[in-house]
Design a protein around this motif. Structure first.
Motif, PDB file in Angstrom:
ATOM      1  N   ALA A   1       1.090  -0.799   0.124  1.00 57.11           N
ATOM      2  CA  ALA A   1       0.263  -0.049   0.169  1.00 57.11           C
ATOM      3  C   ALA A   1       0.947   1.398   0.110  1.00 57.11           C
ATOM      4  N   SER A   2       0.084   2.418  -0.255  1.00 59.31           N
ATOM      5  CA  SER A   2       0.668   3.805  -0.681  1.00 59.31           C
ATOM      6  C   SER A   2      -0.363   4.410   0.170  1.00 59.31           C
ATOM      7  N   ASN A   3       0.692   4.492   1.975  1.00 59.50           N
ATOM      8  CA  ASN A   3      -0.449   5.466   2.264  1.00 59.50           C
ATOM      9  C   ASN A   3       0.554   7.361   2.056  1.00 59.50           C
ATOM     10  N   LEU A   4      -0.394   8.158   2.153  1.00 57.25           N
ATOM     11  CA  LEU A   4       0.181   9.343   2.032  1.00 57.25           C
ATOM     12  C   LEU A   4      -0.258  10.712   2.478  1.00 57.25           C
ATOM     13  N   ALA A   5      -1.425  10.184   4.074  1.00 56.69           N
ATOM     14  CA  ALA A   5      -2.076  10.638   4.057  1.00 56.69           C
ATOM     15  C   ALA A   5      -1.776  11.162   5.711  1.00 56.69           C
ATOM     16  N   GLN A   6      -0.320  11.117   5.900  1.00 55.36           N
ATOM     17  CA  GLN A   6       0.445  11.403   7.733  1.00 55.36           C
ATOM     18  C   GLN A   6       0.457  12.655   7.323  1.00 55.36           C
ATOM     19  N   ASP A   7       0.146  13.764   7.473  1.00 56.85           N
ATOM     20  CA  ASP A   7       0.626  14.975   6.972  1.00 56.85           C
ATOM     21  C   ASP A   7      -0.116  15.203   8.862  1.00 56.85           C
ATOM     22  N   PHE A   8       1.224  16.602   9.181  1.00 60.83           N
ATOM     23  CA  PHE A   8       1.084  17.144  10.653  1.00 60.83           C
ATOM     24  C   PHE A   8       0.828  18.716  10.367  1.00 60.83           C
ATOM     25  N   GLY A   9      -0.228  19.411  10.814  1.00 64.61           N
ATOM     26  CA  GLY A   9       0.019  20.673  10.439  1.00 64.61           C
ATOM     27  C   GLY A   9      -0.048  21.342  11.558  1.00 64.61           C
ATOM     28  N   TYR A  10       1.247  22.627  12.246  1.00 61.82           N
ATOM     29  CA  TYR A  10       1.202  23.252  13.182  1.00 61.82           C
ATOM     30  C   TYR A  10       0.665  25.114  12.887  1.00 61.82           C
ATOM     31  N   VAL A  11       0.316  25.557  14.184  1.00 63.43           N
ATOM     32  CA  VAL A  11       0.157  26.912  13.997  1.00 63.43           C
ATOM     33  C   VAL A  11       1.198  27.471  15.164  1.00 63.43           C
TER      34      VAL A  11
END
Length: 274
Positions: free
Chosen positions: A191-201
């Motif tokens: 599988a290709s899991n490219l949903a591991q995004d981390f956002g910071y403010v």
């Protein structure tokens, strides 16, 4: 080469052929000591492998998990290695979520040079101190766009952890919702899991007022109105700390009916207001 226990070897006969069997150590090494000179075949039993592993290296011949070798008298062969690779992928982005909505909007920059650590739970499929003996850790750094990628991964349990962030940033988007800069996931075979995004403010903001200064005294008087509908541009130097370079964070807002403006969610640093 390696340090397998000779007592684990089990000889068997068939004609004048003799078969020995051993198992690899925790580091993947194996050894058959005390052998006479002669011709040998070495075969790997791939039955216990994690699904999706494909052979990538064989000492000779086709990639069939078998190698043929000749052993001279009083010599060691420590080159009979077998490599296996997988095709799974995990990524993708660490970014500055200026409006704290958990979604990367146009113009929100990636955060470069952030350390991302991926831990595979190993063949037992469990991550954690109690089962860490076969865990494997991989580390990479986000690129100039905030992107990262881990390739050639087997199926199994994983954790992704972000570290080394600039100071003054707060989590707004975490793949598993915990807000702790760590996400746990299960990767299917290939599988290709490219949903591991981390956002910071960021925790800084800048404003505040444009007005019509009738008497030029630098103070808004009671009858001096705010200037509404005026574009104000705030230029932050980005994560290299230098203004007027490619990674500058440029935000434009329009003053409200009272002439006020505000740009929030920025990291600390020198800014230019125009």
């Amino acid at each position: 080469g390696g340090g397998a226990d000779p007592s684990s070897q089990a000889p068997a006969g068939g004609g004048d052929d003799v078969t020995f069997t051993t198992t690899t150590s925790a580091t993947g090494t194996y050894s058959f000591p005390g052998l006479p000179a002669g011709s040998y075949t070495v075969t790997v039993d791939t039955t216990p492998f994690t699904p999706g592993l494909q052979q990538s290296y064989d000492l000779n011949g086709p990639l069939d998990s078998t190698a043929s070798v000749a052993l001279a008298d009083s010599t060691d062969r420590t080159d009979v290695d077998f490599g296996y690779a997988a095709t799974g992928v995990i990524g993708d982005t660490v970014w500055l979520d200026q409006d704290s909505d958990g979604v990367r909007d146009a113009g929100e920059p990636g955060i470069p040079a952030v350390t991302v650590t991926l831990v595979w739970g190993g063949l037992d499929g469990v991550i954690g101190a109690a089962n860490a003996a076969d865990d494997v850790a991989f580390t990479t750094v986000t690129d100039t766009t905030g992107a990262y990628l881990f390739e050639n991964l087997p199926a199994g349990s994983y954790s992704v952890t972000v570290a080394g962030l600039p100071t003054g940033l707060t989590s707004t988007a975490d793949p598993d919702g915990a807000g702790d800069s760590t996400a746990v996931l299960t990767l299917a075979n290939g599988a290709s899991n490219l949903a591991q995004d981390f956002g910071y403010v960021g925790n800084t903001g800048i404003g505040d007022l444009l007005w019509l200064d009738f008497n030029s005294d630098g103070t808004q008087g009671a009858i001096e109105p705010g200037l509404s509908g005026i574009p104000v541009t705030v230029r932050h130097p980005g994560f290299d700390g230098v203004l007027d370079t490619a990674d500058d964070i440029i935000t434009t807002v329009v003053t409200d009916a009272a002439g006020r403006y505000l740009v929030e969610g920025l990291p600390a640093g020198l800014v230019r207001v125009s």
